[in-house]
Write a protein that holds these residues in place. Structure first.
Motif, mmCIF file in Angstrom:
data_model
loop_
_atom_site.group_PDB
_atom_site.id
_atom_site.type_symbol
_atom_site.label_atom_id
_atom_site.label_comp_id
_atom_site.label_asym_id
_atom_site.label_seq_id
_atom_site.Cartn_x
_atom_site.Cartn_y
_atom_site.Cartn_z
ATOM 1 N N TYR A 1 23.713 34.751 42.974
ATOM 2 C CA TYR A 1 25.169 34.860 43.056
ATOM 3 C C TYR A 1 25.627 36.288 43.355
ATOM 4 O O TYR A 1 25.168 37.245 42.736
ATOM 5 N N CYS A 2 26.531 36.415 44.312
ATOM 6 C CA CYS A 2 27.147 37.705 44.633
ATOM 7 C C CYS A 2 28.658 37.513 44.600
ATOM 8 O O CYS A 2 29.192 36.678 45.329
ATOM 9 N N ARG A 3 29.342 38.312 43.815
ATOM 10 C CA ARG A 3 30.778 38.118 43.637
ATOM 11 C C ARG A 3 31.578 38.385 44.910
ATOM 12 O O ARG A 3 32.692 37.882 45.074
ATOM 13 N N GLY A 4 31.011 39.174 45.822
ATOM 14 C CA GLY A 4 31.699 39.390 47.091
ATOM 15 C C GLY A 4 31.735 38.136 47.951
ATOM 16 O O GLY A 4 32.589 37.986 48.816
ATOM 17 N N LEU A 5 30.807 37.228 47.715
ATOM 18 C CA LEU A 5 30.741 36.008 48.525
ATOM 19 C C LEU A 5 31.551 34.859 47.938
ATOM 20 O O LEU A 5 31.995 33.973 48.672
ATOM 21 N N ALA A 6 31.718 34.853 46.616
ATOM 22 C CA ALA A 6 32.515 33.794 45.964
ATOM 23 C C ALA A 6 33.012 34.354 44.637
ATOM 24 O O ALA A 6 32.223 34.920 43.874
ATOM 25 N N LYS A 7 34.302 34.161 44.376
ATOM 26 C CA LYS A 7 34.859 34.790 43.166
ATOM 27 C C LYS A 7 34.302 34.184 41.888
ATOM 28 O O LYS A 7 34.309 34.821 40.843
ATOM 29 N N SER A 8 33.842 32.935 41.960
ATOM 30 C CA SER A 8 33.257 32.302 40.777
ATOM 31 C C SER A 8 31.896 31.707 41.146
ATOM 32 O O SER A 8 31.716 31.203 42.252
ATOM 33 N N PRO A 9 30.938 31.736 40.214
ATOM 34 C CA PRO A 9 29.642 31.110 40.506
ATOM 35 C C PRO A 9 29.693 29.586 40.355
ATOM 36 O O PRO A 9 28.737 28.906 40.724
ATOM 37 N N ASP A 10 30.782 29.069 39.804
ATOM 38 C CA ASP A 10 30.879 27.615 39.579
ATOM 39 C C ASP A 10 31.435 26.927 40.824
ATOM 40 O O ASP A 10 32.608 26.547 40.868
ATOM 41 N N ILE A 11 30.606 26.773 41.822
ATOM 42 C CA ILE A 11 31.060 26.108 43.045
ATOM 43 C C ILE A 11 30.034 25.063 43.452
ATOM 44 O O ILE A 11 28.852 25.165 43.140
#
Lengths: 311, 311
Positions: free
Chosen positions: A67-77
């Motif tokens: 998980y990288c926060r720059g790619l998605a604001k939340s890891p719950d996707i």
């Protein structure tokens, strides 16, 4: 204001990442480059970063540690949402416009992110030329690490709409963005840049005043210098110094591991900026000599496969 | 040499912990205290720390996150082994001898760990009086954080057997021990102290030279000062500064969280040691003023329930 068209000036490591990150997050991005040669050099970087985005997102499907926060604001996707993000990376990359024309870049631009060389003369010439074509509405930010916005504000033709937005390398993973105005920056535009930083998945870190080195380097430089001094004075070896810091503070890395990431050439360039380095008995001269010794052996850090540690 | 009898001089927070840790690890420990009043003040501390050892070990049986390296060198131990360690804590506590007699303390001592007040006069008087009773074999170490062994070596009557062994608070969890000689320390005794540190479950961190602040504080003080300067100059607020450091370096805590643990009074005392503090325009004076403001409100850190953060 509603930022739509973003111009990134410069296609270096950071410029490429900022451009791709902005188009990944849905902005209409034009990259302004100095020459056809710069365009040729920028293209493989952009493709490489696009591939990293796609591969990281693919890997995240089965390995949550990717998980990288720059790619998605939340890891719950969900997997579907990840597939959409992969499309965003591909479409963002495809939609980039590269140009050497000031006029084309400036047309209807809402935001210009200047990420050209850290050379005051080049920056001034760029701002002055750009000012001839830019609409009144355009906000300009600089990604400069070492120069202050107050040095350039008057050359932009819009000092109240000019400030710094400072990114870190590997923007998709290290997604901090330091936001810093100069004394003449209007708070309204500062706030818009804070919002823009959030809109491209950054964590905006707000500075209330102009500060050389921003927040991070204002702490990192004295911290690393103190560690370098212990090493240069032969008080302890780098492994012991790192171990001490990690055990005492719980940090994942000590100063010499960080120096390997920063690069010893950068560390050396910072030390020799100090006038004290001309006195051979000074600690600065001793640090410079020890770093130079390693640089001359090619041990310049993680990118060289060896610095204080082997990689 | 085979260290058996360990004398800890001083029953303060660190002295109590060092004594208990040494007896927990099987050494024959005597605590030397200045007065009957000091004995009365030391006893509840020792009992409290013994209870922490026992409770932490009990909790570790079902919750592996309770592991403390000072209590067991490896987390892979059976319930029976944990029960043995609990017995060690109880027996270690019971076996402690507390005395105000130099003669009783010195008799057959292999190692004296000096952990009395950070007052050069008191330390010199202690070393001089102790020297009258100590056998030739005894090694002396000081736990001083701020004073250098070279300041005291001549008063011990055995400079070659004198060095520093510097512990951190909550020794059972923060089990680093900085080992530092002065120019006259014999390597043989230095090595024995490194071994002793390992024998009481510490991680010995070896300094090759005398260094004010040892390794940790040589880095921590400039790092915290840089953060304090950003705050005192109103560049950013403590939360933003901490967030910047944590996001950029992966550290679990930023400088203001660390300052709350160190305590604002200690931070204040460090700042006012700088002569620049007398110039009201200096950054040191501004830092001192900001810290004093919080100290006057009772916001002195984690122990007060409030510092830069609430607890």
């Amino acid at each position: 204001m509603n930022i739509k068209k973003v111009v990134v000036a410069g296609g270096g490591v950071l410029g490429s990442q900022i451009a791709l990150q902005s188009s990944y997050c849905g902005f209409d991005v034009t990259i302004w480059l100095r020459s056809e040669g710069s365009i040729e050099r920028a293209q493989p970087k952009l493709e490489r970063f696009k591939n990293i985005y796609v591969q990281t997102l693919e890997a995240f499907k089965t390995d949550k540690s990717q998980y990288c926060r720059g790619l998605a604001k939340s890891p719950d996707i969900s997997e579907e949402e990840i597939d959409e993000l992969i499309e965003n990376a591909k479409n963002g990359y495809e939609s980039l416009t590269l140009t050497t024309s000031y006029e084309e870049a400036a047309e209807d631009a809402d935001l210009v992110i200047e990420a050209i060389a850290e050379d005051p003369e080049q920056k001034i010439a760029f701002y002055q030329e750009l000012a001839k074509y830019l609409p009144e509405k355009t906000i300009i930010v600089t990604n400069s690490s070492t120069l202050l916005p107050s040095m350039f504000a008057e050359y932009t033709g819009r000092p109240e709409k000019y400030l710094a937005l400072h990114f870190a390398n590997t923007i998709w993973a290290n997604n901090t963005a330091e936001v810093m105005g100069h004394p003449g920056t209007n708070q309204k535009y500062y706030d818009e840049i804070v919002q823009f930083a959030e809109d491209i998945n950054m964590v905006p870190l707000q500075l209330k005043k102009e500060q050389p080195g921003y927040i991070l380097n204002s702490m990192l430089v004295p911290f690393l210098s103190a560690a370098e001094a212990l090493y240069a004075m032969d008080v302890a070896d780098p492994e012991t110094i790192d171990k001490t810091w990690m055990l005492a503070t719980g940090a994942p890395n000590g100063p010499f591991r960080i120096l390997d990431v920063v690069g010893l050439v950068t560390a050396y360039n910072i030390v020799i900026m100090n006038p004290e380095v001309n006195n051979p008995d000074s600690i600065h001269a001793k640090i410079a000599a020890k770093l130079k010794e390693k640089i001359d052996k090619g041990e310049t850090g993680i990118n060289a496969g060896k610095g204080f540690y082997e990689y």
